[in-house]
Design a protein around this motif. Sequence first.
Motif, PDB file in Angstrom:
ATOM      1  N   VAL A  59       0.821  -1.211   0.000  1.00 44.51           N
ATOM      2  CA  VAL A  59       0.000   0.000   0.000  1.00 44.51           C
ATOM      3  C   VAL A  59       0.858   1.265   0.000  1.00 44.51           C
ATOM      4  O   VAL A  59       0.337   2.383   0.020  1.00 44.51           O
ATOM      5  CB  VAL A  59      -0.986   0.022   1.194  1.00 44.51           C
ATOM      6  CG1 VAL A  59      -1.957  -1.140   1.108  1.00 44.51           C
ATOM      7  CG2 VAL A  59      -0.247   0.024   2.531  1.00 44.51           C
ATOM      8  N   GLY A  60       2.168   1.108  -0.008  1.00 44.29           N
ATOM      9  CA  GLY A  60       3.059   2.255  -0.042  1.00 44.29           C
ATOM     10  C   GLY A  60       4.491   1.827   0.158  1.00 44.29           C
ATOM     11  O   GLY A  60       4.787   0.639   0.365  1.00 44.29           O
ATOM     12  N   TYR A  61       5.373   2.816   0.078  1.00 44.34           N
ATOM     13  CA  TYR A  61       6.800   2.578   0.319  1.00 44.34           C
ATOM     14  C   TYR A  61       7.297   3.617   1.317  1.00 44.34           C
ATOM     15  O   TYR A  61       6.896   4.799   1.261  1.00 44.34           O
ATOM     16  CB  TYR A  61       7.594   2.681  -0.980  1.00 44.34           C
ATOM     17  CG  TYR A  61       7.226   1.625  -1.995  1.00 44.34           C
ATOM     18  CD1 TYR A  61       7.792   0.357  -1.938  1.00 44.34           C
ATOM     19  CD2 TYR A  61       6.298   1.907  -2.996  1.00 44.34           C
ATOM     20  CE1 TYR A  61       7.443  -0.627  -2.861  1.00 44.34           C
ATOM     21  CE2 TYR A  61       5.944   0.933  -3.930  1.00 44.34           C
ATOM     22  CZ  TYR A  61       6.513  -0.329  -3.855  1.00 44.34           C
ATOM     23  OH  TYR A  61       6.158  -1.292  -4.762  1.00 44.34           O
ATOM     24  N   ALA A  62       8.161   3.201   2.218  1.00 42.98           N
ATOM     25  CA  ALA A  62       8.711   4.127   3.206  1.00 42.98           C
ATOM     26  C   ALA A  62       9.548   5.196   2.506  1.00 42.98           C
ATOM     27  O   ALA A  62      10.434   4.886   1.716  1.00 42.98           O
ATOM     28  CB  ALA A  62       9.555   3.370   4.215  1.00 42.98           C
ATOM     29  N   ALA A  63       9.239   6.446   2.773  1.00 45.13           N
ATOM     30  CA  ALA A  63       9.994   7.551   2.174  1.00 45.13           C
ATOM     31  C   ALA A  63      11.228   7.902   3.011  1.00 45.13           C
ATOM     32  O   ALA A  63      12.074   8.689   2.575  1.00 45.13           O
ATOM     33  CB  ALA A  63       9.093   8.776   2.041  1.00 45.13           C
ATOM     34  N   GLN A  64      11.328   7.320   4.193  1.00 38.48           N
ATOM     35  CA  GLN A  64      12.453   7.572   5.090  1.00 38.48           C
ATOM     36  C   GLN A  64      12.568   6.384   6.029  1.00 38.48           C
ATOM     37  O   GLN A  64      11.702   5.499   6.036  1.00 38.48           O
ATOM     38  CB  GLN A  64      12.210   8.859   5.888  1.00 38.48           C
ATOM     39  CG  GLN A  64      10.969   8.778   6.785  1.00 38.48           C
ATOM     40  CD  GLN A  64      10.576  10.114   7.380  1.00 38.48           C
ATOM     41  OE1 GLN A  64      10.376  11.086   6.664  1.00 38.48           O
ATOM     42  NE2 GLN A  64      10.479  10.158   8.708  1.00 38.48           N
ATOM     43  N   THR A  71       5.373   8.163   3.530  1.00 37.29           N
ATOM     44  CA  THR A  71       5.307   7.078   2.547  1.00 37.29           C
ATOM     45  C   THR A  71       5.086   7.647   1.154  1.00 37.29           C
ATOM     46  O   THR A  71       4.651   8.787   0.993  1.00 37.29           O
ATOM     47  CB  THR A  71       4.163   6.091   2.873  1.00 37.29           C
ATOM     48  OG1 THR A  71       2.910   6.811   2.922  1.00 37.29           O
ATOM     49  CG2 THR A  71       4.395   5.381   4.190  1.00 37.29           C
ATOM     50  N   THR A  72       5.360   6.843   0.148  1.00 34.70           N
ATOM     51  CA  THR A  72       5.039   7.180  -1.238  1.00 34.70           C
ATOM     52  C   THR A  72       4.073   6.132  -1.776  1.00 34.70           C
ATOM     53  O   THR A  72       3.998   5.012  -1.262  1.00 34.70           O
ATOM     54  CB  THR A  72       6.304   7.213  -2.119  1.00 34.70           C
ATOM     55  OG1 THR A  72       6.934   5.924  -2.084  1.00 34.70           O
ATOM     56  CG2 THR A  72       7.272   8.278  -1.631  1.00 34.70           C
TER      57      THR A  72
END
Length: 525
Positions: free
Chosen positions: A69-74, A87-88
Amino acid sequence: MSVVVGQAPLLIKVHPLDNVAIVANDGGLPAGTTLPGGLALVEAVPQGHKVALVDFAPGDAVMRYNVVVGYAAQALPRGSWVNERVTTMPTAPELDDKLPIATRKGEALPPLEGYTFEGYRNADGTVGTRNILAISTTVQCVQGVVEHAVRRIREEMLPRYPNVDDVVGIEHTYGCGVAIDAPGAAVPIRTLHNISRNPNFGGTTMVVSLGCEKLQPDRLLAPRAIPIRAGEGMPGADAVETIVLQDEANVGFQSMIDSIMQTAERHLQKLNARKRETCPISDLVVGVQCGGSDAFSGVTANPALGFAVDLLVRGGAAVMFSENTEVRDGIDQLTARAATPEVAEALVREMAWYDAYLERGRADRSANTTPGNKKGGLSNIVEKAMGSIVKSGTTPITGVLSPGDRLAQKGLIFAATPASDFICGTLQLAAGMTLHVFTTGRGTPYGLAQVPVVKVATRSDLARRWHDLMDVNAGRIATGEATIEDVGWELFHLMLDVASGRKQTCAEKLKLHNALALFNPGPVT
């Protein structure tokens, strides 16, 4: 954040492979809270929002529903708050030949027999759940006159016809000042054409026209160049009556009102002679929708509704789910569930059409997620989509409707609509919906005058605060007070009671309803 003191920390993890869980506690949980399993929150997390169950490095996939459902942006340590700011969003699945096509056969569910409701049977074989006089309109210009007439009919005439539930005006903002023959114009015209024939209106058609509009009555009632789909014959000519306000016979405002009321009296007499009769649940046409969604939608209300949808489909009913942008990211799930390759191709066709529609407007699916959705814990449209699809249950998808089409088959149907509550409800009404079920987490007083709307709360806090607006509290699933099956059966029985007129929904009791909203992808001139 207002924390409720004394509650034990409660997390909900949907799938064993998920690496986040949502906080179920009313008011959320403060920093330092020790969660089940010994994990401590490194920051406060509001109710419905995601907690990291693992340490995330930048770019790591965030898994909920066993879906990315997303990717960690940090970097995000265990116990941190996972939201849209950190998230992205994933890209949408491509609409190509790599999609699974009618591959998920699943276990066949046994037929559900012995359940009935008391409905109004129409001459064309359809069955209504209400007995309503509807006054259709060709153009927005007549709306004020029709509103005045409806008010007087309701006050002065309706008490004499106890078997008629209500009188409603089918009012809209279309009909003139539009490119009537442009690409896309077929959608609103076909929608209005089919709304006038909804089974809850008893087969009588009454239309008010101004006279000079582009959408002339004959175009509305028998639209040329507008594809008429299977099962879309017009009512008999003797069942259609049109009042044209610009006719010379109408001298002044009162003359217009008299013309409408005299015509209404004839239709009320016909409708009042109708009686409810016992019908199998296969005669129901149910539309399902969610709005004001939150992170609980996909774990309480929508799964319970999905269970009830399976029951209806097992009984032979027609059930529609919709909202293009709220299923787009799960298109692979839908094409896999398609009953045939042709149904899968139709799903792809509708998604591709809507992708192109959004692209023309320089928008994308990410614009769907509202501030309220995000405040309720939904980081993006992907997460929202996964929870939305659950309300369609588990049975194969047997058909696909384009916007404005009228339903002509049973089973689970995808009715392609925008995700707007009001436009979706209007298009499902045009498809022949006679009962609507609407789930909500943030809360909305949404209702329709033309069909009863059953409202399902995703959270117990909402059900308590809006006790006279919510019909079912699915929040009990989150706290373990009830199971998905318990609430699903409760909802199923309530639908039969509402369809039979034995019970009214909260919105019906309060006379709450929204204006219809046409989907007009064509230009306005």
